[in-house]
Design an enzyme around this catalytic site. Structure first.
Site, short mmCIF file in Angstrom:
data_model
loop_
_atom_site.label_atom_id
_atom_site.label_comp_id
_atom_site.label_asym_id
_atom_site.label_seq_id
_atom_site.Cartn_x
_atom_site.Cartn_y
_atom_site.Cartn_z
N LYS A 52 6.50 -1.52 11.60
CA LYS A 52 5.91 -0.25 11.99
C LYS A 52 6.10 0.86 10.96
O LYS A 52 5.31 1.81 10.92
CB LYS A 52 6.48 0.21 13.33
CG LYS A 52 5.98 -0.60 14.53
CD LYS A 52 4.52 -0.31 14.81
CE LYS A 52 4.08 -0.93 16.13
NZ LYS A 52 2.69 -0.58 16.47
N SER A 302 7.18 -10.22 13.74
CA SER A 302 6.88 -8.79 13.61
C SER A 302 8.04 -7.86 13.89
O SER A 302 7.98 -6.68 13.50
CB SER A 302 5.71 -8.43 14.54
OG SER A 302 6.04 -8.77 15.88
#
Length: 408
Positions: A52, A302
């Site tokens: 992110k 992720s």
């Protein structure tokens, strides 16, 4: 090279001033199991343990005159924004739900330092988001969407840029987790048709699947927040514009309890800590089967922001999915020896993990809530056959979510 590809490469080069590329590592365990060359792109090893910060970095660097950035997040996006606010020396106000675990709040505070103010508003994320957007408008700040922003999508595409450089070309098959679509939209836009894709979502937050069926982004009636890094109620308008042609055949939805089996396997076998959303791509491999045999496959892990206080819940979910743990309510005759009769039915590998007996003197039977763990799923068939033969009355409540949440 397209304008988007050039912009993604420029963003990737600029990121090198802040953090190095995340590793791309061949995983021998998974490669041997699936007869393929399986690589993990380890976004769980970024400075904030998720990808992110890439989108946050790119969006911020393009607005050097912005004095205030605002976001709403209970997890990885908040930490990425906080990290980059400190890096760029700008003010950030991060809205988080009141129900956000303290561990996530503390990590966001650590990453942001004096550059970030955290405001806890609302019991539900929709309330938090509305408060953040309202404040941003009043304060004249820039709102940083976690995924539905062209600069964020461009920043997330840096994962693909690094992947190509590290692998020496595109993989045969790329497995990508999907939440709001920022990462998948960025990588698809950069790589195009150079490889085959599988887009993976948690079953309780399959907003891409719903949008593909409807032909447009739609809001899910209910979202299971267990895989919170990918549990999104509606895919972004901008991200779906880039993903609308991927086709339902290239998507997978994964049950949340099954994710837990992969999280535990990666932890116990490989020593890799993955959050539920971070395990999605690895968990998809059994479903791909022969489609990836002999091929070069990359899974995007992720995120690894996992609170180990949740480990007992993860183990419980995994055992239930594998059929190794069950809960049931048993009617126990109120007579001497009844409990001994029941215990005599248990097999050598059956272990009582929960036992609550409420005796009511006015009744001939008492209700028992019992949880049993075993080593082989087939052991329960044998146990239930013995219970039936012994005349016991029982109800398996393992898969009754409402009842199980109330009594377990």
């Amino acid at each position: 090279m397209t304008d988007f590809a050039k912009a993604a490469r420029d963003a990737t080069q600029a990121m090198r001033e802040v953090f190095p590329p995340t590793p791309l590592l061949r995983n021998a365990h998974l490669s041997d199991r699936y007869g393929a060359e399986v690589y993990l792109k380890r976004e769980d090893l970024s400075p904030v343990r998720s990808y992110k910060l890439r989108g946050a970095f790119n969006a911020m660097r393009k607005r050097p005159d912005a004095g205030l950035f605002v976001c709403a997040s209970a997890g990885n996006h908040a930490q990425g924004v906080a990290f980059m606010c400190r890096h760029f020396g700008v003010k950030g106000v991060i809205f988080m739900p009141v129900t956000t675990p303290q561990q996530k709040i503390q990590k966001t505070e650590i990453f942001g330092g004096d550059s970030v103010e955290i405001r806890l508003v609302g019991d539900y994320f929709d309330d938090t988001l509305a408060a953040a957007q309202g404040f941003c408008k009043e304060a004249g700040g820039h709102f940083l969407s976690p995924f539905d922003d062209e600069d964020v999508i461009e920043g997330q595409a840096s994962v693909a840029v690094e992947l190509i450089e590290q692998l020496g070309g595109a993989p045969d098959h790329l497995v990508i987790p999907v939440g709001g679509g920022g990462l998948s939209a960025g990588m698809l836009s950069y790589l195009g048709t150079d490889c085959q894709y599988t887009f993976v979502e948690p079953k309780g937050g399959a907003c891409l699947h719903a949008a593909l069926e409807a032909g447009r982004p739609v809001k899910l009636d209910h979202v299971n927040t267990f895989a919170d890094g990918a549990a999104v109620g509606q895919i972004g308008q901008r991200t779906f514009a880039r993903l609308k042609g991927v086709g339902l055949a290239n998507t997978l939805t994964i049950p949340e309890d099954r994710l837990c089996t992969t999280m535990l396997e990666m932890l116990n076998v490989e020593g890799i800590v993955l959050e539920p959303a971070g395990a999605l791509s690895v968990d998809a491999l059994p479903d791909l089967g022969q489609a990836i045999a002999g091929r070069r496959v990359v899974c995007i892990t992720s995120g690894g922001n996992f609170d180990f206080e949740r480990l007992p819940e993860v183990k419980e979910r995994a055992q239930k999915f594998l059929g190794l743990k069950k809960y049931f309510i048993l009617r126990m005759p109120q007579r001497p020896g009844a409990l001994k009769d029941f215990l005599g039915l248990l097999g050598p590998d059956d272990d009582i993990a929960r036992f609550e007996y409420l005796k009511k003197s006015a009744r001939n039977y008492g209700s028992v809530l019992i949880g049993i763990e075993t080593r082989e799923a087939g052991s329960f068939d044998k146990l239930f056959a013995k219970l039936d033969a012994g005349g016991f009355t029982y109800q398996d409540i393992t898969d009754d979510d409402l009842l199980a949440q109330f009594v377990i």
